[in-house]
Design a protein around this motif. Structure first.
Motif, PDB file in Angstrom:
ATOM      1  N   UNK A   5      73.813 -73.747 -69.095  1.00 59.66           N
ATOM      2  CA  UNK A   5      73.028 -72.611 -68.610  1.00 59.66           C
ATOM      3  C   UNK A   5      72.459 -72.858 -67.215  1.00 59.66           C
ATOM      4  N   UNK A   6      72.653 -74.044 -66.675  1.00 64.61           N
ATOM      5  CA  UNK A   6      72.160 -74.362 -65.341  1.00 64.61           C
ATOM      6  C   UNK A   6      73.303 -74.279 -64.342  1.00 64.61           C
ATOM      7  N   UNK A   7      72.989 -73.786 -63.163  1.00 64.54           N
ATOM      8  CA  UNK A   7      73.992 -73.720 -62.108  1.00 64.54           C
ATOM      9  C   UNK A   7      74.082 -75.073 -61.405  1.00 64.54           C
ATOM     10  N   UNK A   8      75.162 -75.252 -60.669  1.00 63.45           N
ATOM     11  CA  UNK A   8      75.324 -76.469 -59.870  1.00 63.45           C
ATOM     12  C   UNK A   8      74.180 -76.563 -58.857  1.00 63.45           C
ATOM     13  N   UNK A   9      73.774 -75.423 -58.304  1.00 61.49           N
ATOM     14  CA  UNK A   9      72.682 -75.403 -57.336  1.00 61.49           C
ATOM     15  C   UNK A   9      71.381 -75.898 -57.979  1.00 61.49           C
ATOM     16  N   UNK A  10      71.103 -75.456 -59.207  1.00 63.20           N
ATOM     17  CA  UNK A  10      69.882 -75.887 -59.902  1.00 63.20           C
ATOM     18  C   UNK A  10      69.914 -77.383 -60.187  1.00 63.20           C
ATOM     19  N   UNK A  11      71.036 -77.866 -60.663  1.00 64.52           N
ATOM     20  CA  UNK A  11      71.160 -79.290 -60.979  1.00 64.52           C
ATOM     21  C   UNK A  11      71.003 -80.128 -59.709  1.00 64.52           C
ATOM     22  N   UNK A  12      71.679 -79.710 -58.642  1.00 61.54           N
ATOM     23  CA  UNK A  12      71.593 -80.480 -57.400  1.00 61.54           C
ATOM     24  C   UNK A  12      70.162 -80.510 -56.864  1.00 61.54           C
ATOM     25  N   UNK A  13      69.454 -79.397 -56.939  1.00 66.65           N
ATOM     26  CA  UNK A  13      68.062 -79.361 -56.477  1.00 66.65           C
ATOM     27  C   UNK A  13      67.178 -80.259 -57.343  1.00 66.65           C
ATOM     28  N   UNK A  16      67.446 -83.752 -56.363  1.00 63.64           N
ATOM     29  CA  UNK A  16      66.988 -84.081 -55.029  1.00 63.64           C
ATOM     30  C   UNK A  16      68.022 -83.918 -53.924  1.00 63.64           C
ATOM     31  N   UNK A  17      69.146 -83.301 -54.212  1.00 64.99           N
ATOM     32  CA  UNK A  17      70.149 -83.048 -53.184  1.00 64.99           C
ATOM     33  C   UNK A  17      69.746 -81.807 -52.394  1.00 64.99           C
ATOM     34  N   UNK A  18      69.908 -81.861 -51.088  1.00 65.89           N
ATOM     35  CA  UNK A  18      69.522 -80.719 -50.255  1.00 65.89           C
ATOM     36  C   UNK A  18      70.547 -79.594 -50.329  1.00 65.89           C
ATOM     37  N   UNK A  19      71.786 -79.926 -50.659  1.00 68.11           N
ATOM     38  CA  UNK A  19      72.856 -78.931 -50.738  1.00 68.11           C
ATOM     39  C   UNK A  19      73.688 -79.169 -51.988  1.00 68.11           C
ATOM     40  N   UNK A  20      74.116 -78.083 -52.603  1.00 64.34           N
ATOM     41  CA  UNK A  20      74.960 -78.199 -53.795  1.00 64.34           C
ATOM     42  C   UNK A  20      76.288 -78.868 -53.461  1.00 64.34           C
ATOM     43  N   UNK A  21      76.800 -78.627 -52.270  1.00 67.96           N
ATOM     44  CA  UNK A  21      78.082 -79.230 -51.884  1.00 67.96           C
ATOM     45  C   UNK A  21      77.969 -80.752 -51.793  1.00 67.96           C
TER      46      UNK A  21
END
Length: 58
Positions: A5-13, A16-21
């Protein structure tokens, strides 16, 4: 990634990653496949587990 249910963007944030990429590249380096591939594979695995348990009694 265990929560679909979590997006890659949510997980990356959250990690502590500044960008999902950036997270996606690191994840691929760590595991050998992309986060979305991992998520897809876990969803299929969960579906097989659920369908495999039909008809069992406890």
């Amino acid at each position: 990634m265990l929560r679909s249910d979590m997006t890659i963007q949510e997980v990356s944030a959250l990690l502590g990653f500044s960008e999902a990429s950036t997270f996606s590249r690191a994840f691929k380096r760590w595991t050998g496949h992309s986060p979305s591939m991992n998520l897809h594979s876990q969803a299929n695995s969960a579906a097989r587990t659920v369908s495999g348990n039909k008809g069992t009694t406890h």
